[in-house]
Design an enzyme around this catalytic site. Sequence first.
Site, PDB file in Angstrom:
ATOM      1  N   LYS A 271       0.820  -1.228   0.000  1.00 52.40           N
ATOM      2  CA  LYS A 271       0.000   0.000   0.000  1.00 52.40           C
ATOM      3  C   LYS A 271       0.845   1.267   0.000  1.00 52.40           C
ATOM      4  CE  LYS A 271      -2.618  -0.249   3.697  1.00 52.40           C
ATOM      5  NZ  LYS A 271      -3.648  -0.088   4.755  1.00 52.40           N
ATOM      6  N   LYS A 272       1.914   1.258   0.823  1.00 57.27           N
ATOM      7  CA  LYS A 272       2.639   2.512   1.079  1.00 57.27           C
ATOM      8  C   LYS A 272       4.104   2.513   0.642  1.00 57.27           C
ATOM      9  CE  LYS A 272      -0.232   3.017   5.210  1.00 57.27           C
ATOM     10  NZ  LYS A 272      -0.265   2.955   6.675  1.00 57.27           N
TER      11      LYS A 272
HETATM   12  N1  C2G Z   1      -7.303   6.217  14.026  1.00 58.59           N
HETATM   13  C1  C2G Z   1      -8.065   7.110  14.791  1.00 58.59           C
HETATM   14  N2  C2G Z   1      -7.511   8.295  15.195  1.00 58.59           N
HETATM   15  C2  C2G Z   1      -6.235   8.610  14.859  1.00 58.59           C
HETATM   16  C3  C2G Z   1      -5.474   7.734  14.099  1.00 58.59           C
HETATM   17  C4  C2G Z   1      -6.026   6.520  13.691  1.00 58.59           C
HETATM   18  O1  C2G Z   1      -9.238   6.854  15.113  1.00 58.59           O
HETATM   19  N3  C2G Z   1      -5.767   9.796  15.257  1.00 58.59           N
HETATM   20  C5  C2G Z   1      -7.923   4.973  13.580  1.00 58.59           C
HETATM   21  C6  C2G Z   1      -8.034   4.863  12.061  1.00 58.59           C
HETATM   22  O2  C2G Z   1      -9.143   5.587  11.580  1.00 58.59           O
HETATM   23  C7  C2G Z   1      -8.171   3.374  11.862  1.00 58.59           C
HETATM   24  C8  C2G Z   1      -7.380   2.783  13.063  1.00 58.59           C
HETATM   25  O3  C2G Z   1      -7.155   3.859  13.965  1.00 58.59           O
HETATM   26  O4  C2G Z   1      -9.533   2.963  11.950  1.00 58.59           O
HETATM   27  C9  C2G Z   1      -6.047   2.209  12.607  1.00 58.59           C
HETATM   28  O5  C2G Z   1      -5.381   3.214  11.903  1.00 58.59           O
HETATM   29  P1  C2G Z   1      -4.204   2.826  10.903  1.00 58.59           P
HETATM   30  O6  C2G Z   1      -3.237   1.973  11.585  1.00 58.59           O
HETATM   31  O7  C2G Z   1      -3.739   4.081  10.236  1.00 58.59           O
HETATM   32  O8  C2G Z   1      -4.992   1.909   9.889  1.00 58.59           O
HETATM   33  P2  C2G Z   1      -4.804   1.841   8.337  1.00 58.59           P
HETATM   34  O9  C2G Z   1      -3.356   1.804   7.963  1.00 58.59           O
HETATM   35  O10 C2G Z   1      -5.700   2.884   7.756  1.00 58.59           O
HETATM   36  O11 C2G Z   1      -5.323   0.371   8.048  1.00 58.59           O
HETATM   37  O12 C2G Z   1      -8.090  -2.649   5.861  1.00 58.59           O
HETATM   38  C10 C2G Z   1      -7.842  -1.338   6.176  1.00 58.59           C
HETATM   39  C11 C2G Z   1      -6.511  -1.112   6.749  1.00 58.59           C
HETATM   40  O13 C2G Z   1      -5.991  -2.227   7.423  1.00 58.59           O
HETATM   41  C12 C2G Z   1      -6.595   0.096   7.633  1.00 58.59           C
END
Ligand code: C2G
Length: 129
Positions: A43-44
């Site tokens: 993804k990144k």
């Molecule tokens: N999150 C949050 N507040 C933040 C940062 C993150 O509520 N300040 C939430 C995100 O919205 C997400 C969860 O924490 O629901 C995990 O965030 P990430 O690790 O950034 O997840 P991501 O890489 O978006 O992975 O299948 C989807 C992916 O696996 C999601």
Amino acid sequence: MRVITFGTFDVFHVGHVKILERAAALGTELIVGVSTDALNYSKKQRYPIYEQSQRAYIINSLKFVTEVFFEESLELKREYIKQHKADILVMGDDWLGKFDEFNDICKVVYLERTPSISTTEIIEIVKAI
Ligand code: C2G
């Protein structure tokens, strides 16, 4: 009611705790799909700071988390929801509307992100020290 959510949860912070806490409060069990290192790389184009076994270990240690599994592909969400018999899918509102297609098998809920904190920002701050 079984709740499922997904995320990388790299450099675990309070925003992660709060979304998991609120997700858990929507049901009786919380199942968390932790994205694998390979999925993150695809993804990144970079690997997380903490490797997947450590990220999963942290999530699994939380009192409001019932079960953790590895999310290996974004394409498998429907399978994961079914496999874990989830009634509710919770995601942060950075994903707003993105998972509405699963409304046919579970309720899809987007929760507000915690403002002013993110893994990316923490990494930038530490880099600058
Ligand atoms: N999150 C949050 N507040 C933040 C940062 C993150 O509520 N300040 C939430 C995100 O919205 C997400 C969860 O924490 O629901 C995990 O965030 P990430 O690790 O950034 O997840 P991501 O890489 O978006 O992975 O299948 C989807 C992916 O696996 C999601």
